[in-house]
Design a protein around this motif. Structure first.
Motif, PDB file in Angstrom:
ATOM      1  N   LEU A 171     -28.099 -30.036  16.905  1.00 50.36           N
ATOM      2  CA  LEU A 171     -29.064 -30.371  17.954  1.00 50.36           C
ATOM      3  C   LEU A 171     -28.444 -31.286  19.006  1.00 50.36           C
ATOM      4  CD1 LEU A 171     -32.320 -31.015  15.864  1.00 50.36           C
ATOM      5  CD2 LEU A 171     -31.793 -29.045  17.304  1.00 50.36           C
ATOM      6  N   ALA A 172     -27.414 -32.023  18.604  1.00 57.10           N
ATOM      7  CA  ALA A 172     -26.764 -32.929  19.549  1.00 57.10           C
ATOM      8  C   ALA A 172     -25.758 -32.201  20.422  1.00 57.10           C
ATOM      9  CB  ALA A 172     -26.072 -34.059  18.797  1.00 57.10           C
ATOM     10  N   LEU A 173     -25.326 -31.058  19.965  1.00 59.19           N
ATOM     11  CA  LEU A 173     -24.423 -30.249  20.780  1.00 59.19           C
ATOM     12  C   LEU A 173     -25.267 -29.409  21.737  1.00 59.19           C
ATOM     13  CD1 LEU A 173     -21.928 -29.051  18.043  1.00 59.19           C
ATOM     14  CD2 LEU A 173     -21.899 -31.164  19.376  1.00 59.19           C
ATOM     15  N   GLY A 174     -24.636 -28.600  22.500  1.00 57.47           N
ATOM     16  CA  GLY A 174     -25.414 -27.746  23.391  1.00 57.47           C
ATOM     17  C   GLY A 174     -24.621 -27.312  24.599  1.00 57.47           C
ATOM     18  N   ARG A 175     -25.302 -26.622  25.471  1.00 60.53           N
ATOM     19  CA  ARG A 175     -24.674 -26.073  26.655  1.00 60.53           C
ATOM     20  C   ARG A 175     -25.689 -26.014  27.778  1.00 60.53           C
ATOM     21  NH1 ARG A 175     -22.569 -20.663  25.071  1.00 60.53           N
ATOM     22  NH2 ARG A 175     -22.396 -21.600  23.013  1.00 60.53           N
ATOM     23  N   ILE A 176     -25.175 -25.959  28.991  1.00 62.29           N
ATOM     24  CA  ILE A 176     -26.043 -25.724  30.137  1.00 62.29           C
ATOM     25  C   ILE A 176     -25.441 -24.600  30.963  1.00 62.29           C
ATOM     26  CG2 ILE A 176     -24.922 -27.586  31.478  1.00 62.29           C
ATOM     27  CD1 ILE A 176     -27.803 -27.975  32.760  1.00 62.29           C
ATOM     28  N   GLY A 177     -26.230 -23.568  31.180  1.00 58.13           N
ATOM     29  CA  GLY A 177     -25.765 -22.411  31.937  1.00 58.13           C
ATOM     30  C   GLY A 177     -26.155 -22.531  33.401  1.00 58.13           C
ATOM     31  N   LEU A 178     -25.270 -22.072  34.274  1.00 59.65           N
ATOM     32  CA  LEU A 178     -25.501 -22.100  35.715  1.00 59.65           C
ATOM     33  C   LEU A 178     -25.268 -20.712  36.299  1.00 59.65           C
ATOM     34  CD1 LEU A 178     -23.595 -25.377  36.696  1.00 59.65           C
ATOM     35  CD2 LEU A 178     -26.032 -25.136  36.201  1.00 59.65           C
ATOM     36  N   TYR A 179     -25.980 -20.415  37.380  1.00 62.80           N
ATOM     37  CA  TYR A 179     -25.770 -19.141  38.049  1.00 62.80           C
ATOM     38  C   TYR A 179     -26.211 -19.245  39.499  1.00 62.80           C
ATOM     39  CZ  TYR A 179     -30.820 -18.144  37.914  1.00 62.80           C
ATOM     40  OH  TYR A 179     -32.173 -18.180  38.116  1.00 62.80           O
ATOM     41  N   HIS A 180     -25.787 -18.266  40.295  1.00 60.47           N
ATOM     42  CA  HIS A 180     -26.281 -18.113  41.667  1.00 60.47           C
ATOM     43  C   HIS A 180     -27.040 -16.798  41.715  1.00 60.47           C
ATOM     44  CE1 HIS A 180     -26.540 -17.553  45.985  1.00 60.47           C
ATOM     45  NE2 HIS A 180     -26.170 -18.809  46.154  1.00 60.47           N
ATOM     46  N   PRO A 181     -28.263 -16.774  42.233  1.00 55.84           N
ATOM     47  CA  PRO A 181     -29.082 -15.553  42.193  1.00 55.84           C
ATOM     48  C   PRO A 181     -28.472 -14.355  42.900  1.00 55.84           C
ATOM     49  CG  PRO A 181     -30.085 -17.223  43.608  1.00 55.84           C
ATOM     50  CD  PRO A 181     -28.989 -17.900  42.855  1.00 55.84           C
ATOM     51  N   ASP A 182     -27.501 -14.564  43.774  1.00 56.52           N
ATOM     52  CA  ASP A 182     -26.878 -13.450  44.491  1.00 56.52           C
ATOM     53  C   ASP A 182     -25.567 -12.995  43.866  1.00 56.52           C
ATOM     54  OD1 ASP A 182     -28.910 -13.308  46.402  1.00 56.52           O
ATOM     55  OD2 ASP A 182     -27.981 -14.855  47.636  1.00 56.52           O
ATOM     56  N   LEU A 183     -25.253 -13.493  42.667  1.00 52.77           N
ATOM     57  CA  LEU A 183     -23.993 -13.128  42.026  1.00 52.77           C
ATOM     58  C   LEU A 183     -24.180 -12.249  40.791  1.00 52.77           C
ATOM     59  CD1 LEU A 183     -21.761 -16.332  42.244  1.00 52.77           C
ATOM     60  CD2 LEU A 183     -21.520 -14.195  43.520  1.00 52.77           C
ATOM     61  N   GLY A 184     -25.378 -11.761  40.564  1.00 52.65           N
ATOM     62  CA  GLY A 184     -25.598 -10.849  39.438  1.00 52.65           C
ATOM     63  C   GLY A 184     -25.278 -11.496  38.106  1.00 52.65           C
ATOM     64  N   THR A 185     -24.383 -10.871  37.350  1.00 56.73           N
ATOM     65  CA  THR A 185     -24.053 -11.361  36.007  1.00 56.73           C
ATOM     66  C   THR A 185     -22.926 -12.380  36.001  1.00 56.73           C
ATOM     67  OG1 THR A 185     -22.543  -9.484  35.680  1.00 56.73           O
ATOM     68  CG2 THR A 185     -24.814  -9.209  34.926  1.00 56.73           C
ATOM     69  N   THR A 186     -22.465 -12.799  37.162  1.00 59.86           N
ATOM     70  CA  THR A 186     -21.435 -13.832  37.214  1.00 59.86           C
ATOM     71  C   THR A 186     -22.077 -15.175  36.935  1.00 59.86           C
ATOM     72  OG1 THR A 186     -20.149 -12.582  38.853  1.00 59.86           O
ATOM     73  CG2 THR A 186     -19.663 -14.932  38.630  1.00 59.86           C
ATOM     74  N   LYS A 187     -21.863 -15.676  35.712  1.00 53.30           N
ATOM     75  CA  LYS A 187     -22.469 -16.942  35.296  1.00 53.30           C
ATOM     76  C   LYS A 187     -21.405 -17.838  34.663  1.00 53.30           C
ATOM     77  CE  LYS A 187     -26.965 -14.763  34.446  1.00 53.30           C
ATOM     78  NZ  LYS A 187     -28.042 -14.518  33.453  1.00 53.30           N
TER      79      LYS A 187
END
Length: 215
Positions: A171-187
């Motif tokens: 629970l102390a580990l984790g991740r945060i995902g980021l994306y741009h809405p105009d880049l499709g699956t590029t995350k």
């Protein structure tokens, strides 16, 4: 008698007076075609740069919070807040709730970048798994509006500020995902990947790893 010199001068003037309407239309059409090809490519480059820059900024923030915690022998955290306009983040001691921090201490990620926490992936999981907190109490809350990455006085990622490294859980580990809405699956994503607080940057993949596609 016709003045041949004047006739020649008029011919030269006429031939050098500019492009014809058809020639101008052809030039405009060519420019339009080139623009239609170049502009999307250029925008894609800009958006990818903003995405890479934003993930780099967050990884830097996590490392700095961990470093501050070790140096000052007290818990530090990174608080992350997504507003309708942009994503804000700040490094601060865990003893200070985010709402008490001065407005000038918050940093802004690149424009157009969003947190990947709206839609579950094909495995039914969200790509962002950092804990949410109540910004007033700085406590973990399912209805929280901010994300937190917390490090104890030894720099270990922990669930609560007073937890020891031996109490670190998944629970102390984790991740945060980021994306741009105009880049499709590029995350991209920033991941706290070990109980010692090692961080790394991942990217979107076609196959999952532990039910996450960004790794």
């Amino acid at each position: 008698m016709i003045n041949q010199k004047k006739t020649c001068d008029r011919s030269l003037t006429s031939s050098n007076s500019g492009f014809t309407l058809i020639e101008q239309l052809i030039i405009v059409s060519i420019i339009g075609v080139l623009s239609a090809i170049a502009i999307p490519s250029w925008l894609g480059f800009i958006y990818r740069h903003r995405l890479a820059s934003s993930t780099g900024q967050l990884q830097w923030a996590l490392k700095m919070a961990q470093s501050n915690a070790k140096r000052e022998k007290t818990a530090w955290q990174v608080s992350i807040n997504e507003t309708p306009k942009n994503i804000l983040f700040v490094l601060h001691p865990a003893s200070i709730p985010p709402v008490e921090l001065p407005a000038g201490s918050w940093r802004t990620l690149e424009p157009g970048i969003m947190i990947d926490d709206k839609q579950p992936n094909p495995k039914g999981k969200l790509e962002t798994s950092l804990r949410k907190i109540n910004p007033t109490t700085n406590k973990v809350s399912e209805s929280g509006t901010m994300y937190r990455a917390l490090f104890n006085y030894k720099g270990c990622p922990v669930y609560s500020p007073n937890d020891e490294c031996t109490q670190t859980s998944l629970l102390a580990l984790g991740r945060i995902g980021l994306y741009h809405p105009d880049l499709g699956t590029t995350k991209r994503c920033v991941i706290i990947s070990t109980v010692l607080g090692v961080t790394r940057i991942g990217k979107e993949n076609t196959k999952p790893n532990d039910d996450r596609y960004c790794y």
